[in-house]
Design a protein around this motif. Structure first.
Motif, PDB file in Angstrom:
ATOM      1  N   UNK A  18     -20.083  26.744  34.347  1.00  0.00           N
ATOM      2  CA  UNK A  18     -19.921  26.157  36.015  1.00  0.00           C
ATOM      3  C   UNK A  18     -21.494  27.437  36.491  1.00  0.00           C
ATOM      4  N   UNK A  19     -21.430  28.185  35.920  1.00  0.00           N
ATOM      5  CA  UNK A  19     -22.712  29.450  36.916  1.00  0.00           C
ATOM      6  C   UNK A  19     -24.287  29.047  36.147  1.00  0.00           C
ATOM      7  N   UNK A  20     -24.348  28.179  35.103  1.00  0.00           N
ATOM      8  CA  UNK A  20     -25.687  27.182  34.772  1.00  0.00           C
ATOM      9  C   UNK A  20     -26.112  26.191  36.071  1.00  0.00           C
ATOM     10  N   UNK A  21     -24.734  25.162  35.562  1.00  0.00           N
ATOM     11  CA  UNK A  21     -24.674  24.262  36.339  1.00  0.00           C
ATOM     12  C   UNK A  21     -25.456  24.324  37.484  1.00  0.00           C
ATOM     13  N   UNK A  22     -24.492  25.161  38.048  1.00  0.00           N
ATOM     14  CA  UNK A  22     -24.381  25.076  40.110  1.00  0.00           C
ATOM     15  C   UNK A  22     -26.136  26.420  40.225  1.00  0.00           C
ATOM     16  N   UNK A  23     -26.533  26.769  39.320  1.00  0.00           N
ATOM     17  CA  UNK A  23     -27.807  28.407  39.658  1.00  0.00           C
ATOM     18  C   UNK A  23     -26.432  28.917  40.651  1.00  0.00           C
TER      19      UNK A  23
END
Length: 281
Positions: A18-23
């Motif tokens: 999630x962190x990577x997907x949504x910056x």
């Protein structure tokens, strides 16, 4: 298209995908034990925290990220070429993190928009998802913030402590209340109202407490749409999974996930706590 970052804290309990997907950039909340200070998810895992909590003679304290840490992150984001950041934080009724973000945002030329989630956990995840979708549609920051602010009023989180022992240790209830609760098997239902956890119900038995939370969910489902629910817990995945299965038996089309709460909730509510969280539409 503007380059936008999200900032939050470990109350949201985001996974790496999630962190990577949504910056998303996550600032850790801190737990202070007698032997030292630990940053959630960095210096201390969930398992390590509950192990230390069981053996602690005095209840640990919780602490927010330092303003200096926030400023350093804002400068880093500016250096990376971001145009702005939305800083969505744990309810100001529980922590000073939001107020610190407000102060830090005034100390930098980088555009940071602090937002008070007025809650914690699962609804924070949904707010970031919704905000990111609006940005992808070309909405401005002010429009996204207005939409998230609207979501805070429709977000629900209720939990049932397994016992009042940790609430007593952290100074939230008296020793007499704890004794009587254990003697009479009294359960508390604690829900967020206007950004603060409020004792909504005091009932005999876990079954009745769960029924109170379920009735609140049913009421929101009857009034509108609740597409997704989180069965939340403090190191009690088995009971949360059981509650998930009960939900799916009654609502086969409902999306249900099991979500671990921040250890900062565990400091006050205690190990074994379970509950439900959702956003109504």
């Amino acid at each position: 298209m503007k380059k936008i970052a999200w900032i939050t804290d470990t109350a949201a309990q985001l996974d790496e995908a999630f962190v990577q997907k949504h910056n998303v950039y996550v600032l850790p909340l801190t737990v202070v034990f007698a032997d030292g200070t630990y940053r959630e998810s960095i210096d201390l895992t969930q398992e390590e925290f509950y192990g230390k909590l069981r053996s602690a003679k005095t209840s640990p304290k919780t602490s927010q990220p330092a303003i200096g840490e926030m400023l350093a992150l804002y400068e880093e984001l500016e250096a990376q070429g971001y145009d702005l950041a939305i800083a969505l934080h744990l309810s100001s009724g529980l922590s000073g993190t939001f107020e610190s973000a407000q102060s830090a945002s005034e100390m930098t030329d980088f555009k940071v928009y602090p937002v008070d989630s007025k809650i914690g956990s699962f609804p924070m995840v949904k707010m970031i998802e919704a905000g990111d979708k609006l940005f992808a549609e070309g909405k401005e920051a002010e429009e996204v913030i207005a939409a998230i602010t609207d979501m805070t009023a429709r977000s629900h989180l209720s939990f049932i402590p397994s016992s009042l022992e940790q609430l007593h240790k952290s100074g939230r209830v008296s020793g007499t209340q704890t004794f009587l609760s254990n003697l009479l098997n009294i359960k508390l239902v604690i829900s967020f109202e206007e950004g603060k956890p409020v004792m909504k119900e005091k009932v005999r038995s876990d079954k009745r407490a769960k029924s109170k939370v379920m009735n609140a969910l049913r009421a929101d489902m009857a009034a509108g749409a609740v597409p997704e629910v989180a069965a939340i817990h403090c190191n009690n995945a088995a009971d949360a999974e059981s509650w998930k299965n009960e939900l799916l038996q009654e609502f086969p089309d409902l999306k249900v996930q099991v979500v671990q709460l921040s250890v900062c909730v565990g400091v006050h509510a205690g190990e074994g706590t379970t509950g439900l969280s959702w956003v109504a539409y």
